[in-house]
Each structure stands twice: as C-alpha cells, then as structure tokens.
Design a protein around this motif. Structure first.
Motif, mmCIF file in Angstrom:
data_model
loop_
_atom_site.group_PDB
_atom_site.id
_atom_site.type_symbol
_atom_site.label_atom_id
_atom_site.label_comp_id
_atom_site.label_asym_id
_atom_site.label_seq_id
_atom_site.Cartn_x
_atom_site.Cartn_y
_atom_site.Cartn_z
ATOM 1 N N TYR A 29 -56.891 27.869 18.378
ATOM 2 C CA TYR A 29 -56.771 28.842 17.284
ATOM 3 C C TYR A 29 -55.694 28.548 16.321
ATOM 4 C CZ TYR A 29 -55.927 33.544 15.453
ATOM 5 O OH TYR A 29 -56.008 34.843 14.591
ATOM 6 N N ILE A 60 -55.236 25.419 15.407
ATOM 7 C CA ILE A 60 -55.993 24.448 14.726
ATOM 8 C C ILE A 60 -56.696 25.314 13.564
ATOM 9 C CG2 ILE A 60 -57.944 22.719 14.355
ATOM 10 C CD1 ILE A 60 -56.957 21.839 17.469
ATOM 11 N N ALA A 61 -57.583 26.182 13.859
ATOM 12 C CA ALA A 61 -58.029 27.183 12.812
ATOM 13 C C ALA A 61 -57.237 27.864 11.810
ATOM 14 C CB ALA A 61 -58.954 27.970 13.586
ATOM 15 N N ASN A 62 -55.998 28.476 12.308
ATOM 16 C CA ASN A 62 -55.246 29.213 11.755
ATOM 17 C C ASN A 62 -53.792 28.677 11.825
ATOM 18 O OD1 ASN A 62 -57.013 31.547 11.157
ATOM 19 N ND2 ASN A 62 -57.140 31.290 13.180
ATOM 20 N N PRO A 63 -53.478 27.689 11.150
ATOM 21 C CA PRO A 63 -52.068 26.973 11.306
ATOM 22 C C PRO A 63 -51.105 27.709 10.639
ATOM 23 C CG PRO A 63 -53.421 25.460 9.974
ATOM 24 C CD PRO A 63 -54.220 26.682 10.265
ATOM 25 N N PRO A 64 -49.931 28.156 11.577
ATOM 26 C CA PRO A 64 -48.994 28.778 10.849
ATOM 27 C C PRO A 64 -48.242 28.382 9.651
ATOM 28 C CG PRO A 64 -48.032 27.938 12.810
ATOM 29 C CD PRO A 64 -49.431 27.292 12.643
ATOM 30 N N ALA A 65 -47.640 29.188 8.668
ATOM 31 C CA ALA A 65 -47.050 28.606 7.521
ATOM 32 C C ALA A 65 -45.663 28.300 7.893
ATOM 33 C CB ALA A 65 -47.080 29.725 6.530
ATOM 34 N N PHE A 112 -48.562 19.315 14.201
ATOM 35 C CA PHE A 112 -49.997 19.580 14.482
ATOM 36 C C PHE A 112 -50.865 18.830 14.788
ATOM 37 C CE2 PHE A 112 -53.647 20.999 11.915
ATOM 38 C CZ PHE A 112 -53.789 22.430 12.214
ATOM 39 N N ARG A 144 -53.234 19.090 18.258
ATOM 40 C CA ARG A 144 -54.755 18.698 18.385
ATOM 41 C C ARG A 144 -54.816 17.558 19.409
ATOM 42 N NH1 ARG A 144 -58.160 17.574 13.944
ATOM 43 N NH2 ARG A 144 -57.651 15.267 14.139
ATOM 44 N N ARG A 191 -68.088 23.838 13.501
ATOM 45 C CA ARG A 191 -66.895 24.368 13.439
ATOM 46 C C ARG A 191 -67.061 26.079 13.693
ATOM 47 N NH1 ARG A 191 -61.977 22.875 9.924
ATOM 48 N NH2 ARG A 191 -61.801 20.889 10.729
ATOM 49 N N GLU A 192 -68.044 26.423 13.164
ATOM 50 C CA GLU A 192 -68.121 28.002 12.972
ATOM 51 C C GLU A 192 -68.558 28.424 14.380
ATOM 52 O OE1 GLU A 192 -70.152 29.468 9.703
ATOM 53 O OE2 GLU A 192 -70.052 31.712 10.552
ATOM 54 N N HIS A 243 -65.885 28.074 16.790
ATOM 55 C CA HIS A 243 -64.718 29.189 16.746
ATOM 56 C C HIS A 243 -65.331 30.505 17.169
ATOM 57 C CE1 HIS A 243 -61.231 30.130 15.144
ATOM 58 N NE2 HIS A 243 -61.430 31.197 14.583
ATOM 59 N N ALA A 244 -66.570 30.842 17.181
ATOM 60 C CA ALA A 244 -67.034 31.965 17.443
ATOM 61 C C ALA A 244 -67.027 32.098 18.904
ATOM 62 C CB ALA A 244 -68.408 32.347 16.797
ATOM 63 N N ASP A 291 -51.256 16.353 9.750
ATOM 64 C CA ASP A 291 -50.564 16.169 11.167
ATOM 65 C C ASP A 291 -48.996 16.625 11.313
ATOM 66 O OD1 ASP A 291 -52.864 14.908 12.193
ATOM 67 O OD2 ASP A 291 -52.379 12.982 11.301
ATOM 68 N N GLU A 300 -50.036 26.761 1.179
ATOM 69 C CA GLU A 300 -50.187 28.116 1.236
ATOM 70 C C GLU A 300 -51.088 28.844 0.146
ATOM 71 O OE1 GLU A 300 -49.976 29.567 4.445
ATOM 72 O OE2 GLU A 300 -48.820 27.787 5.060
ATOM 73 N N TYR A 337 -55.764 22.083 3.485
ATOM 74 C CA TYR A 337 -56.500 22.736 4.381
ATOM 75 C C TYR A 337 -56.792 24.156 4.535
ATOM 76 C CZ TYR A 337 -57.595 22.982 9.722
ATOM 77 O OH TYR A 337 -58.301 23.270 10.916
ATOM 78 N N LYS A 338 -55.686 24.726 4.364
ATOM 79 C CA LYS A 338 -55.378 26.342 4.460
ATOM 80 C C LYS A 338 -55.994 26.816 3.076
ATOM 81 C CE LYS A 338 -52.228 28.386 6.741
ATOM 82 N NZ LYS A 338 -50.902 28.896 7.052
ATOM 83 N N ARG A 390 -60.761 28.761 4.481
ATOM 84 C CA ARG A 390 -61.045 27.616 5.488
ATOM 85 C C ARG A 390 -62.199 28.119 6.648
ATOM 86 N NH1 ARG A 390 -61.171 24.762 8.972
ATOM 87 N NH2 ARG A 390 -60.694 26.488 10.500
#
Lengths: 238, 374
Positions: free
Chosen positions: A35, A37-42, A55, A59, A176-177, A180-181, B246, B252, B266-267, B316
């Motif tokens: 999750y 990897i798909a939605n990295p936090p800011a 990150f 991974r 990927r989709e 993820h699903a 990485d 953002e 990426y995002k 993404r």
C-alpha cells in the motif's frame, strides 16, 4: 444437570500452523508495504536523498517478503498431498454434489443463521474450504503479477520464470492494477476470515481460535463412533 | 566482376559522394555502435559493413499516423543518420520525403518491389484501419491494408515504426472507430521488429536500421518483439531521479518546492515505472533532455494502450473500470472493505440475538461446572 464432554482432536499439524502464521505475517507485511508503494506518504524533508533510503527499504521488504510468501505457499501445496486429512487438498478442491450440499448447509446455518442440522466438519467446513481455494487463486494472481513486474529487476532464474507475464498481459500497467485490486480482495478475505473465526469460537465454544495455535479442536463425545454405539445399545436395551 | 558503376553504391561511397570525410564516417560508426550497445570492436564491424554492403533498399509506408516518427528520425543527433538512410540514398519510397509524386511515386515503389524482391526492408509508420474494408486510410486509391499486404509479401524484414504500427497508439484507443490495427496482427511469417514510442527516439531508429545493415539480420528482440538493446529497461530503472524515489522524496504537485528540487514525479503520474524505453539513457534531441528531466512525468508512450491505461497522465493509480471517473482501485477497495465490515457487524448482531437461548444454556452449564470446582 447434563453437561457435555469433549475430546481433544489433533486437527492442525505443526506444518499447517506454521504455514498459517507465516502466511498471515507475510500478507500483513505485503499489504502494508504494498500500500505504501502505491501511495507513498508526502514527506517534507531537508535531508539529501543520498542519506535516505526508506522507500527503497520498503520495496526491499516487500520483495523479500514476497519470496517467503511464495515458498510458504509452495510448501503448503506440497503438504496438501502428504499432510493429514484436514490438510488435504480435497478440503479445498472437490467440487462434487456433496461438497455443494455441505456449502448450502453452512450458508444456511452459519451465514443466514437459520435452524437446521449442524455441519459435522471438524477441520474446515465446506464454505471455508472454498474461501481458502479463492485465497489460493488470489495468491497465485499476486505471485504471477508481482514476480512478473519484479523479473526485470532480477537476474535469478526463479523470477525469470515469470518474465513472460508483462508481455502476455500487454504491459506492466495492467499488471499493477490487477496486483493492486487483488490486494483489496485479500484484505476483504482477511476481514471475513477473522470475523468468522471469532464468531465460531464464541457461538460454539470449541476452541476455534486457539486451534491454530495448539493444533487441537474439541469435539463432543457423542460424535465418536463408540459413543454412538453405546447410545444405540442403550436404546436397544430400553 | 561487373563494373562498379552498374552496382548499387555502398553506404560509404554515397557518403563520400555527398562530401563527408572518412573521419566523419568513422565518428558516425563509433556513435551508432555505442547506441546499439556494441562493444568497442563493433565500430569496425559497422564501418566494414557500411563500406562493403550496397545500400539496402527501403520502402517506408505511412498509414494512420502523424509523421512524428519521420520527424524524430531526421532529427537524430548525427546528421549522417538522416543522410545515410533518408536522403535519396536508401529510401526508394516514402510519401513524406520522396521527390516524386503521383504515378511516378507509385511506379518507383513498384520498381523497387520488383527489382529487389525479397531484399528490401519494409518500414511501416502508422496503424492500419480494418473496418469497412479499410476505407479509412487510402493512398493512390488503394486501402492501407491492401498496400501493406502486397509490400510485405516481398520484404526481407518489416519494421514497425512508432506506437501506431506497434500497438495502435491513439487511433486504436477506445472506441477505436476505424478499427486501427497494429501491423503485427496483419503481417504473418515475416521477421518483424517493433520500435514503439510516440515517436521512437531517432537514434534508436537509426540503430535498428544500422544493425540490419551491419549484421544482415534483425537485432535481438524481447518477448513482444522490441529490440532488447533499447527496450529492455524501464524508464524508471534508468532515471536520474531514481534516488529520490528510493529516498521516498516525491513531487506532490507541479508547483511545489519538491518539483523545484527535482524530486521523483511518481506521485504526479509518471509512467516511468511501467514503461520500457531508452529515454533515460539515450535521451532526446542530441542527448539534451527527456520528459522527466524537463519536469514532466513519462506518459508511457511506448507502451501498448497508453491512452486507455487509467484516466490521466497525472494520476498514478488508474481509475477502476466501471466505477466512475474518480474511483480508483483504492476507492473501490475501501468501499468493499467498509461494506464487508458493515455486513459482518450486522451478522454479529443477528448471531447474538439468534444465539441467546443456546448461549444462555452454555453459560448455565459453564457456571455449574465452575461451581463444582470450588
């Protein structure tokens, strides 16, 4: 007053229990890292990229855990041929009429909560068996899509076995989709699975939860042949 | 031995005739060998081949496309690339660049096909519409599919230039009204090289052609028919912004500080992680830059269905089919998990109510047994 006596039955062998908990741990780790990897936090950081690798580490954990997940599943597949009757593949994959009748019974009793003849399953009930088969298929989807995407980053022959997947699927994007699903499908499975374990434990009081730790379930004395025999003799004597 | 005047000139002869020095020629050979991923000795092989082989006849067809592949090709970094292949030296037929037109042009193509049957290389730019007997693309009164089938029959090898020829590109995006079809679905039994991209990088195109000339066979291809030398790595894996990825440092939005610092895109929808191309290595316009270096994410132009993959170049996670424009797999997943949780809560309540009697029985029994222990 009449009280029920139970006998301890060894249902889940040690390898099955180990598989279960390794699998549970893998799924948890894979879902969390996946999750992310798909939605990295800011992250607002003043640090230089050269000093930071979280990150990449995330991974790495995802990929390493994926290997454990794969080998664990391969082991369980093997064990479904050599393990005891409760671990056998027939619990998950025997789509005959009897199997569907048992599923109907479980649906009626456990899901719709209607009255009726109790299901005598000691190991998996039929519906649970089917749900684990679905989980097995979902795991295969995850393995094929995941290692398919990973193959390009590795020179080892094992991930290379999956290198054909992106081409066959028409590119990494769709993989990927799907990957993820399917994660969400597995999360929904886990929710239902956990709930039903607690539900059965609370309603039936047969040690459903602890059975995956100790290996034992409790079965009413009356379910054993000798008890039934005795009962029959008693009725005849009367 | 026949006098050389009646033989087709070699590439080297033509270049000298055009005024290039041998030094220029060797520079070109070195550069293109490097782009092709050959070892140092490959330079000599390339030079030998171009000096000894007569030019390979090329028929270059344009179907449903925008000519961006040709544009990219003639702007490849070394001027000799365009000269060697395009400037009348090799190209026997191409709608965009040939001097002849009308019946003359058609005659030139027919002549090449007849004289060099089984020898010429067929380059196809653009997809082929197949609906309504192919009326959506007609050249000289003949449908694209007709022309393609006829020219491919006598070709030594077929090269699909660009995403149009390789996967249909934008005109094959849903709903694909003209039935735009990539050429690999129409040509069978010919060696076929896919060089996808919108457009492909000019040096990549030149590299593929020079490989054909130098080694007399098609370059090593990957599973879906692309030359491995250029399409074996994801843009993401060769990206100079990869360390930011990485490190978990992401742009953002396009106007934030992170974008200024050049963090990973990426995002904001960069498709580098799912796109196989040489952009990160070869770059564009004489190695000046490439989309990511210019601050925009990769749009995945060399991947099949890149117009249909997800809703936007700037998100993404793709939208999930059938669940509305704003819903992605996460939205659907969260709703599904929420609905499941609600369902389970209802079941738990119902089970508690339905099981009251049995529960009470179990409790009495359990309490009695507990009392006995005292």
């Amino acid at each position: 007053m009449k009280t029920t006596s139970f006998r301890r039955v060894y249902v889940w062998e040690l390898p099955v229990r180990l598989f279960h908990w390794i699998n549970a741990l893998c799924i948890t780790v894979l879902c969390i890292t996946g999750y992310l990897i798909a939605n990295p936090p800011a992250i607002l950081s003043a640090a230089e990229a050269s000093n930071s690798f979280w990150f990449g580490t995330n991974r790495f954990i995802h990929f390493a855990t994926a290997y454990v997940f794969l080998f664990n599943l391969v082991f369980r597949f093997y064990w479904s041929f050599v393990g005891n009757k409760y671990a056998n593949w027939r619990n998950f994959f025997s789509f005959n009429r009897r199997f569907f009748r048992r599923i109907a019974r479980v649906l009626k009793l456990d899901i719709l909560l209607l009255d009726g003849q109790a299901d005598a399953a000691v190991g998996h009930n039929a519906l649970a068996g089917l749900s684990y088969f679905v989980l097995f298929l979902a795991s295969l989807v995850m393995i094929f899509t995941g290692f398919g995407m990973y193959a390009d980053m590795s020179t080892w022959w094992l991930p290379q076995l999956f290198a054909w997947v992106p081409g066959a699927a028409g590119g990494d994007y769709l993989l990927r989709e799907i990957h993820h699903a399917t994660m969400w499908l597995i999360i929904v499975f886990v929710l239902i699975h956990l709930y039903l374990v607690f539900f059965h434990d609370r309603r039936d009081g047969l040690g459903e939860t602890s059975s995956m730790i100790s290996g034992y379930k409790f079965v009413e004395e009356e379910a054993f042949p000798e008890a039934r025999q005795k009962k029959l003799e008693q009725t005849n004597a009367d | 031995m026949e006098p050389t005047t009646t033989q087709r000139p070699t590439y080297y002869e033509e270049l000298r005739r055009k005024g290039y020095s041998r030094r220029d020629f060797m520079k070109f050979c070195t550069m293109i060998a490097a782009y092709m991923g050959l070892e140092a000795s490959g330079t000599a092989q390339v030079a030998n081949a171009l000096m000894q082989h007569p030019r390979v006849p090329v028929i270059w067809l344009h179907f449903q496309e925008c000519t961006c592949c040709s544009e990219s090709f003639i702007r490849s970094s070394h001027p000799m690339v365009a000269d060697i292949i395009l400037d009348k030296i090799s190209l026997d037929y191409t709608e965009t660049l040939m001097a002849a037109s009308g019946h003359q042009a058609e005659a030139a193509m027919r002549k090449t096909m007849e004289e060099h049957d089984g020898e010429y290389v067929l380059c196809v730019e653009g997809s082929v519409p197949v609906y309504e007997d192919g009326v959506y693309c007609c050249i000289g009164g003949r449908s694209a599919i007709d022309i393609l089938e006829e020219t491919a029959a006598g070709a030594k090898a077929v090269i699909g230039w660009g995403s149009c020829a390789c996967n249909g590109c934008i005109q094959a995006a849903k709903p694909n009204p003209t039935g735009a079809t990539p050429i690999h679905q129409l040509i069978k039994g010919k060696p076929l090289i896919k060089v996808p991209g919108c457009p492909p990088i000019g040096e990549v195109m030149a590299g593929v052609l020079v490989h054909l000339v130098t080694f007399g066979r098609i370059p090593e291809l990957d599973r879906i028919g692309r030359p491995k030398a250029f399409y074996s790595k994801r843009v993401h894996d060769s990206c100079y912004r990869r360390p930011y990825y990485d490190a978990g440092l992401f742009v953002e939005s396009f106007d934030d500080e992170n974008a200024q610092k050049g963090y990973c895109l990426y995002k904001v929808g960069c498709k580098g992680p799912t796109t196989y191309n040489a952009c990160g290595v070869t770059k564009w316009n004489n190695g000046t830059s490439y989309p990511i270096q210019s601050g925009h994410g990769c749009i995945g132009c060399s991947e099949a269905n890149f117009w249909d993959n997800g809703a936007s170049f700037y998100t993404r996670i793709p939208t999930f089919p059938g669940f509305g424009i704003e819903s992605n797999a996460d939205t659907v997943g969260k709703v599904a998990a929420g609905a499941t949780a609600v369902g389970l809560a209802i079941h738990a309540t119902a089970a508690t109510l339905r099981g009251k009697k049995k529960g009470a029985q179990m409790e009495t029994e359990g309490q009695a047994n507990a009392a006995e222990l005292d």
